[in-house]
Design a protein around this motif. Structure first.
Motif, PDB file in Angstrom:
ATOM      1  N   MET A 280      54.559   4.793  37.024  1.00  0.00           N
ATOM      2  CA  MET A 280      54.147   4.738  38.433  1.00  0.00           C
ATOM      3  C   MET A 280      52.818   4.018  38.562  1.00  0.00           C
ATOM      4  O   MET A 280      51.992   4.034  37.646  1.00  0.00           O
ATOM      5  CB  MET A 280      54.069   6.128  39.052  1.00  0.00           C
ATOM      6  CG  MET A 280      53.061   7.059  38.463  1.00  0.00           C
ATOM      7  SD  MET A 280      53.045   8.586  39.438  1.00  0.00           S
ATOM      8  CE  MET A 280      52.526   9.754  38.198  1.00  0.00           C
ATOM      9  N   THR A 281      52.651   3.373  39.730  1.00  0.00           N
ATOM     10  CA  THR A 281      51.365   2.746  40.038  1.00  0.00           C
ATOM     11  C   THR A 281      50.552   3.784  40.790  1.00  0.00           C
ATOM     12  O   THR A 281      51.100   4.535  41.608  1.00  0.00           O
ATOM     13  CB  THR A 281      51.543   1.518  40.945  1.00  0.00           C
ATOM     14  OG1 THR A 281      52.050   1.947  42.221  1.00  0.00           O
ATOM     15  CG2 THR A 281      52.491   0.497  40.340  1.00  0.00           C
ATOM     16  N   LEU A 282      49.268   3.816  40.512  1.00  0.00           N
ATOM     17  CA  LEU A 282      48.426   4.816  41.176  1.00  0.00           C
ATOM     18  C   LEU A 282      47.318   4.118  41.961  1.00  0.00           C
ATOM     19  O   LEU A 282      46.559   3.314  41.382  1.00  0.00           O
ATOM     20  CB  LEU A 282      47.795   5.740  40.131  1.00  0.00           C
ATOM     21  CG  LEU A 282      48.775   6.659  39.404  1.00  0.00           C
ATOM     22  CD1 LEU A 282      48.132   7.255  38.164  1.00  0.00           C
ATOM     23  CD2 LEU A 282      49.242   7.775  40.339  1.00  0.00           C
ATOM     24  N   PRO A 283      47.188   4.400  43.249  1.00  0.00           N
ATOM     25  CA  PRO A 283      46.036   3.887  43.988  1.00  0.00           C
ATOM     26  C   PRO A 283      44.749   4.421  43.342  1.00  0.00           C
ATOM     27  O   PRO A 283      44.748   5.552  42.821  1.00  0.00           O
ATOM     28  CB  PRO A 283      46.217   4.477  45.393  1.00  0.00           C
ATOM     29  CG  PRO A 283      47.651   4.901  45.471  1.00  0.00           C
ATOM     30  CD  PRO A 283      48.066   5.232  44.065  1.00  0.00           C
ATOM     31  N   PRO A 284      43.657   3.647  43.348  1.00  0.00           N
ATOM     32  CA  PRO A 284      42.452   4.074  42.600  1.00  0.00           C
ATOM     33  C   PRO A 284      42.023   5.531  42.838  1.00  0.00           C
ATOM     34  O   PRO A 284      41.749   6.239  41.856  1.00  0.00           O
ATOM     35  CB  PRO A 284      41.384   3.066  43.046  1.00  0.00           C
ATOM     36  CG  PRO A 284      42.184   1.832  43.363  1.00  0.00           C
ATOM     37  CD  PRO A 284      43.497   2.303  43.928  1.00  0.00           C
ATOM     38  N   PRO A 285      42.003   6.048  44.082  1.00  0.00           N
ATOM     39  CA  PRO A 285      41.522   7.431  44.232  1.00  0.00           C
ATOM     40  C   PRO A 285      42.433   8.465  43.556  1.00  0.00           C
ATOM     41  O   PRO A 285      42.004   9.585  43.274  1.00  0.00           O
ATOM     42  CB  PRO A 285      41.515   7.657  45.750  1.00  0.00           C
ATOM     43  CG  PRO A 285      41.669   6.310  46.370  1.00  0.00           C
ATOM     44  CD  PRO A 285      42.348   5.439  45.372  1.00  0.00           C
ATOM     45  N   ALA A 286      43.703   8.094  43.310  1.00  0.00           N
ATOM     46  CA  ALA A 286      44.637   9.072  42.723  1.00  0.00           C
ATOM     47  C   ALA A 286      44.604   9.046  41.196  1.00  0.00           C
ATOM     48  O   ALA A 286      45.227   9.890  40.547  1.00  0.00           O
ATOM     49  CB  ALA A 286      46.054   8.780  43.219  1.00  0.00           C
ATOM     50  N   ARG A 287      43.886   8.069  40.617  1.00  0.00           N
ATOM     51  CA  ARG A 287      43.998   7.899  39.157  1.00  0.00           C
ATOM     52  C   ARG A 287      43.435   9.077  38.373  1.00  0.00           C
ATOM     53  O   ARG A 287      44.118   9.635  37.513  1.00  0.00           O
ATOM     54  CB  ARG A 287      43.334   6.592  38.719  1.00  0.00           C
ATOM     55  CG  ARG A 287      44.137   5.408  39.218  1.00  0.00           C
ATOM     56  CD  ARG A 287      43.576   4.085  38.798  1.00  0.00           C
ATOM     57  NE  ARG A 287      44.311   3.060  39.540  1.00  0.00           N
ATOM     58  CZ  ARG A 287      44.019   1.779  39.559  1.00  0.00           C
ATOM     59  NH1 ARG A 287      42.990   1.324  38.863  1.00  0.00           N
ATOM     60  NH2 ARG A 287      44.733   0.934  40.259  1.00  0.00           N
ATOM     61  N   ASP A 288      42.197   9.448  38.662  1.00  0.00           N
ATOM     62  CA  ASP A 288      41.614  10.561  37.896  1.00  0.00           C
ATOM     63  C   ASP A 288      42.366  11.868  38.115  1.00  0.00           C
ATOM     64  O   ASP A 288      42.700  12.562  37.147  1.00  0.00           O
ATOM     65  CB  ASP A 288      40.126  10.716  38.236  1.00  0.00           C
ATOM     66  CG  ASP A 288      39.296   9.725  37.440  1.00  0.00           C
ATOM     67  OD1 ASP A 288      39.842   9.158  36.461  1.00  0.00           O
ATOM     68  OD2 ASP A 288      38.127   9.489  37.809  1.00  0.00           O
TER      69      ASP A 288
END
Ligand SMILES: Cc1ncc(COP(=O)(O)O)c(C=O)c1O
Length: 468
Positions: A318-326
């Motif tokens: 899955m691709t994760l938008p930057p705020p969802a990564r951590d």
């Protein structure tokens, strides 16, 4: 006190020597056989090695083995290891659902035929990569997945599915199933309370969403996909969609609705989860690109190897938008610290060498042929049947002629030993309109079983009592 001893064949014995060593060894092995821990055919350590492990005389072990042989637990031939020959009475296994037990032909949707896994290609790639895998890859690595697979996927997804991603924003996971569970947990931790879901959709995903503590809000789909106007009236902060090929209706999300969905996500600062489960398989026309490229900050794109290779691999991404990564990394780390690395290296190699593309093209041609065969059979035998949905994927939706109930169809399918699903299996509300439509999965049977499965389907459809 019983003592636990490990023998040379990693046999863990609970040894109670209070009545003497020989009796202790005998009863420990007897108990293990009676419990089913040592099964028929299992070889025991040689008397010499077990004696060494237990710190006893070899003769003590030999006598215990002889006694167990005399009792019928062990068999031995001169010079060969003693072997278990006794089995505890079989426990009864819970019965499968009668329909499942009886079905000889399987046209359920969602499963690629067991015969389509590219064993030889996979084996060659595994031989190629195994010696090259760095030693530290076998430790606890990056829970987001190996760099090699993320690099390979970022370019494959950009090229083949029009996904905008970089390796740092990709997470490898255990199929779509795990990706959804991770996203739901991230959403819940961020304060979200509800997820909108297409109606109809696969029921197992409704369960995952509600198990994660989010309220499932059904939103109806029509010939253009999810009804975005209805979505806007819900309180949901996120929505799960199958834009390339609605599951199970088989329609594509229309261009207008794609735009509206992105508008909705921006206005609400919501999240769209894009399930691209079979986007590689579109026949006759180029595939629709991923929705994610319209706004990677508001869309999580999820892909899976389940349709192209096999669900048994349990590999997805899955691709994760930057705020969802951590937050997603925290959830993944806690869940399982990442997926099995060897398969990731192999898949990266297959993608990099172009063999994955070749395999997908072969499968695409095979599924297209099957779909054509199915359509030809329907035109010949049941011309009144109506097929809806685009020419894509591994399933289609079929409305049998006349007013036939779903129960009548399933009863006929059972009589012909055919495993089928109807739309009712996917609808949020029982007995909703259209529930008797049949979902035919043409990817499931092995090659040799496809024709007979089609014959069974035609027999079912022609046997239906119109108006039942
Ligand atoms: C709608 C849908 N999405 C995704 C998947 C794939 O799930 P997974 O990757 O967990 O095997 C399936 C499998 O049948 C499916 O039906």
């Amino acid at each position: 006190m019983p003592t636990e001893w490990a023998s040379s064949r990693d046999l863990l014995l609970s040894l109670d020597a209070s009545h003497g060593l020989r009796l202790g060894i005998e009863s420990a092995i007897r108990q293990a056989i009676q419990d089913g821990r040592l099964r028929p055919g299992e070889k025991l350590p040689s008397s010499r090695s077990l004696a060494r492990d237990l710190g006893v005389a070899r003769g003590t072990v030999s006598e215990a083995y002889s006694q167990l042989a005399a009792e019928g637990y062990l068999g031995s031939r001169q010079g060969a290891a003693s072997q278990v020959v006794w089995a505890p009475p079989a426990r009864s296994v819970p019965a499968a659902r009668p329909a499942e037990q009886a079905a000889r032909w399987d046209l359920r949707p969602g499963l690629p035929g067991g015969s389509s896994f590219p064993r030889h290609t996979w084996a060659r790639a595994a031989r190629r990569v195994l010696p090259r895998i760095p030693e530290d890859a076998f430790g606890y690595g990056d829970c987001q997945g190996t760099a090699e697979l993320r690099v390979a996927l970022a370019s494959y997804l950009g090229r083949a599915r029009n996904v905008r991603s970089d390796p740092a924003g990709l997470m490898i996971c255990g199929g779509f199933t795990e990706a959804l569970a991770i996203v739901c947990e991230v959403l819940r931790r961020s304060g979200a309370t509800a997820m909108a879901m297409e109606d109809p959709c696969a029921p197992r995903y409704r369960q995952i969403v509600s198990d994660a503590g989010l309220r499932v809000v059904p939103v109806a789909c029509d010939g253009e996909g999810i009804q975005t106007a209805a979505l806007a009236r819900t309180p949901a902060q996120a929505v799960l969609v199958t834009p390339a090929h609605q599951y199970p209706l088989g329609v594509t999300l229309s261009p207008g609705r794609r735009g509206a969905l992105i508008e909705w996500a921006r206005a609400r600062d919501g999240l769209v989860v894009e399930d691209d489960y079979d986007g590689e398989f579109r026949f006759g026309r180029p595939p629709v690109g991923a929705l994610q490229q319209m706004d990677p900050d508001h869309v999580v794109y999820v892909g899976t190897a389940s349709k192209t290779l096999g669900p048994g691999l349990r590999l997805g991404w899955m691709t994760l938008p930057p705020p969802a990564r951590d937050p997603a990394r925290q959830v993944k780390e806690r869940l399982n610290r990442g997926n099995a690395v060897i398969d990731q290296f192999v898949l990266a190699d297959l993608i990099g060498s172009g063999e994955f593309d070749r395999h997908v093209r072969r499968l695409r041609a095979a599924y297209r042929r099957r779909r054509d065969q199915l359509l030809a059979a329907l035109a010949g035998s049941v011309p009144g049947a109506v097929v809806t949905g685009i020419a894509a994927g591994m399933h289609l939706l079929l409305r049998p002629p006349g007013e036939v109930s779903g129960e009548a169809i399933l009863a006929a399918a059972q009589r012909h030993s055919l495993w089928l699903h109807t739309l009712a299996d996917y609808q949020h509300f029982p007995a909703a309109p259209g529930s008797s439509q049949v979902i035919v999965g043409y990817g499931t049977p092995a090659d040799h079983a496809f024709r007979p499965a089609l014959d069974a389907l035609m027999a079912v459809l022609t046997s239906l009592p119109a108006g039942a």
